[in-house]
Design a protein around this motif. Structure first.
Motif, short mmCIF file in Angstrom:
data_model
loop_
_atom_site.label_atom_id
_atom_site.label_comp_id
_atom_site.label_asym_id
_atom_site.label_seq_id
_atom_site.Cartn_x
_atom_site.Cartn_y
_atom_site.Cartn_z
N ARG A 187 72.78 69.25 8.70
CA ARG A 187 72.54 70.43 7.86
C ARG A 187 71.09 70.90 7.94
NH1 ARG A 187 77.84 69.07 7.77
NH2 ARG A 187 78.98 70.68 6.62
N ALA A 188 70.20 70.10 8.43
CA ALA A 188 68.78 70.45 8.61
C ALA A 188 68.18 69.35 9.47
CB ALA A 188 68.07 70.55 7.26
N PHE A 189 66.93 69.51 9.85
CA PHE A 189 66.29 68.40 10.58
C PHE A 189 64.81 68.40 10.27
CE2 PHE A 189 65.24 65.32 13.72
CZ PHE A 189 66.40 64.55 13.82
N GLU A 190 64.45 67.69 9.21
CA GLU A 190 63.06 67.56 8.79
C GLU A 190 62.64 66.10 8.84
OE1 GLU A 190 62.55 69.27 4.93
OE2 GLU A 190 63.47 71.17 5.49
N VAL A 191 62.99 65.42 9.91
CA VAL A 191 62.66 64.00 10.02
C VAL A 191 61.78 63.76 11.24
CG1 VAL A 191 64.80 63.32 8.89
CG2 VAL A 191 64.74 63.45 11.38
N ALA A 192 61.09 62.63 11.21
CA ALA A 192 60.26 62.23 12.33
C ALA A 192 61.10 61.41 13.31
CB ALA A 192 59.07 61.41 11.85
N VAL A 193 60.86 61.61 14.60
CA VAL A 193 61.58 60.87 15.63
C VAL A 193 60.57 60.12 16.49
CG1 VAL A 193 63.16 61.00 17.59
CG2 VAL A 193 63.44 62.58 15.65
N ASP A 194 60.73 58.82 16.54
CA ASP A 194 59.89 57.98 17.38
C ASP A 194 60.77 57.41 18.49
OD1 ASP A 194 58.05 56.32 18.52
OD2 ASP A 194 57.95 54.88 16.86
N GLY A 195 60.58 57.90 19.71
CA GLY A 195 61.41 57.43 20.81
C GLY A 195 62.01 58.58 21.58
N LEU A 196 63.20 58.38 22.11
CA LEU A 196 63.84 59.38 22.96
C LEU A 196 64.22 60.63 22.17
CD1 LEU A 196 66.19 57.12 25.14
CD2 LEU A 196 63.97 58.09 25.77
N ALA A 197 63.53 61.73 22.46
CA ALA A 197 63.79 62.97 21.72
C ALA A 197 65.18 63.52 22.01
CB ALA A 197 62.73 64.01 22.07
N GLU A 198 65.74 63.22 23.20
CA GLU A 198 67.06 63.77 23.54
C GLU A 198 68.17 63.21 22.65
OE1 GLU A 198 66.23 60.77 27.00
OE2 GLU A 198 65.07 62.12 25.69
N LEU A 199 67.92 62.11 21.98
CA LEU A 199 68.93 61.55 21.08
C LEU A 199 69.16 62.45 19.87
CD1 LEU A 199 68.17 57.72 21.24
CD2 LEU A 199 70.17 58.93 22.12
N VAL A 200 68.14 63.26 19.54
CA VAL A 200 68.30 64.21 18.44
C VAL A 200 69.35 65.25 18.81
CG1 VAL A 200 67.18 65.99 17.07
CG2 VAL A 200 65.96 63.87 17.61
N GLU A 201 69.24 65.84 19.99
CA GLU A 201 70.20 66.84 20.43
C GLU A 201 71.58 66.22 20.63
OE1 GLU A 201 71.74 70.46 21.13
OE2 GLU A 201 69.74 69.96 20.37
N GLN A 202 71.61 65.00 21.13
CA GLN A 202 72.89 64.33 21.29
C GLN A 202 73.57 64.15 19.93
OE1 GLN A 202 72.69 60.53 23.28
NE2 GLN A 202 74.83 60.07 22.91
N TRP A 203 72.78 63.76 18.92
CA TRP A 203 73.33 63.61 17.58
C TRP A 203 73.89 64.94 17.07
CZ3 TRP A 203 73.26 58.88 14.97
CH2 TRP A 203 73.78 58.93 13.65
N ARG A 204 73.11 65.99 17.26
CA ARG A 204 73.53 67.31 16.74
C ARG A 204 74.82 67.80 17.38
NH1 ARG A 204 67.63 70.37 16.84
NH2 ARG A 204 66.97 69.83 14.73
N THR A 205 75.00 67.51 18.66
CA THR A 205 76.17 68.03 19.35
C THR A 205 77.38 67.12 19.24
OG1 THR A 205 75.39 67.02 21.43
CG2 THR A 205 74.79 69.32 21.01
N GLN A 206 77.17 65.82 19.06
CA GLN A 206 78.29 64.89 19.08
C GLN A 206 78.77 64.42 17.70
OE1 GLN A 206 77.50 61.60 21.73
NE2 GLN A 206 77.56 62.88 23.54
N VAL A 207 77.90 64.48 16.71
CA VAL A 207 78.31 64.00 15.38
C VAL A 207 78.92 65.15 14.61
CG1 VAL A 207 77.55 62.97 13.21
CG2 VAL A 207 76.60 62.16 15.36
N ARG A 208 80.25 65.13 14.48
CA ARG A 208 80.98 66.16 13.76
C ARG A 208 82.04 65.49 12.89
NH1 ARG A 208 77.38 68.78 14.96
NH2 ARG A 208 77.20 70.69 16.21
N VAL A 209 82.02 65.82 11.62
CA VAL A 209 83.05 65.33 10.69
C VAL A 209 83.88 66.53 10.29
CG1 VAL A 209 83.52 64.27 8.46
CG2 VAL A 209 81.62 63.43 9.87
N GLU A 210 85.15 66.52 10.69
CA GLU A 210 86.01 67.69 10.47
C GLU A 210 87.30 67.29 9.79
OE1 GLU A 210 86.46 69.09 14.45
OE2 GLU A 210 84.59 70.24 14.43
N TRP A 211 87.89 68.27 9.10
CA TRP A 211 89.19 68.05 8.48
C TRP A 211 90.22 67.85 9.60
CZ3 TRP A 211 91.51 67.41 3.84
CH2 TRP A 211 92.89 67.66 3.75
N GLY A 212 91.06 66.81 9.44
CA GLY A 212 92.03 66.54 10.48
C GLY A 212 93.40 66.25 9.90
#
Length: 212
Positions: A187-212
């Motif tokens: 819903r937002a991203f105001e956190v610090a990331v120490d390490g692989l920055a690409e894991l942030v984008e991976q999280w954004r694109t892969q973590v989805r909780v949907e009605w099923g």
């Protein structure tokens, strides 16, 4: 929204005749949506209060508490996250964490539900061909979690003691519990990331909780 409230209350009561499609249609057609919302929420709260601690009902997450606590927790976060969606719609974009009235304790619990409940499910889509480990740390509450990502469903654990002494996480997501709550639920991203920055984008694109 309170189609879900009505559904959760029906599940906890053992009401097998509840029709979610009809409930959704009723909400869409309601002349006063706020009154319809309030009625559904009031019914959910009344059902939770009336249910005994040992009530038997279906649950659907890993590491789930007893059904009464499970449904109270699930609907607390369902409602909170969608209230953030409503605020974002009114603002035209993600709200600053400071404008979201969520307590550190509730936020930390919501992080735990996501990491230890949703991510390890078989239907979760967080995957990586190369194994990765993410550590999540709340600066204000002291809570932490480790999440191992691979080609299989994620393996999450509260605390970081599960990490080997010599193991270094590929990324650490840090911030207040509220900041991490909104970030991990995308819903937002105001956190610090120490390490692989690409894991942030991976999280954004892969973590989805949907009605099923």
């Amino acid at each position: 929204m309170t189609m879900v409230h009505r559904w959760a209350a029906a599940v906890l009561r053992g009401d097998r005749d509840h029709d979610t499609e009809r409930s959704h249609a009723e909400g869409t057609a309601a002349p006063d949506p706020f009154a319809w919302f309030s009625a559904g929420l009031d019914d959910l709260v009344a059902t939770l209060r009336a249910a005994p601690d040992d009530a038997e009902a279906p649950v659907f997450l890993k590491d789930a508490p007893r059904p009464r606590l499970f449904w109270a927790r699930r609907q607390a976060h369902e409602t909170t996250i969608h209230s953030v969606d409503a605020l974002a719609a009114s603002l035209g974009g993600p709200p600053p964490t400071a404008d979201v009235p969520v307590t550190p304790a509730l936020a930390a619990d919501g992080i735990d539900e996501l990491l230890c409940g949703f991510l390890p499910r078989r239907r979760s889509t967080l995957r990586s061909l190369e194994p990765r480990t993410v550590v999540v740390r709340c600066a204000d509450t002291g809570h932490s979690w480790s999440v191992r990502i691979s080609e299989e469903p994620a393996v999450a654990a509260a605390g970081t003691t599960a990490l080997a002494a010599a193991e270094r996480p590929d990324a650490v997501f840090g911030g207040t519990a509220a900041q991490l709550y909104l970030a991990l639920w995308n819903r937002a991203f105001e956190v610090a990331v120490d390490g692989l920055a690409e894991l942030v984008e991976q999280w954004r694109t892969q973590v989805r909780v949907e009605w099923g």
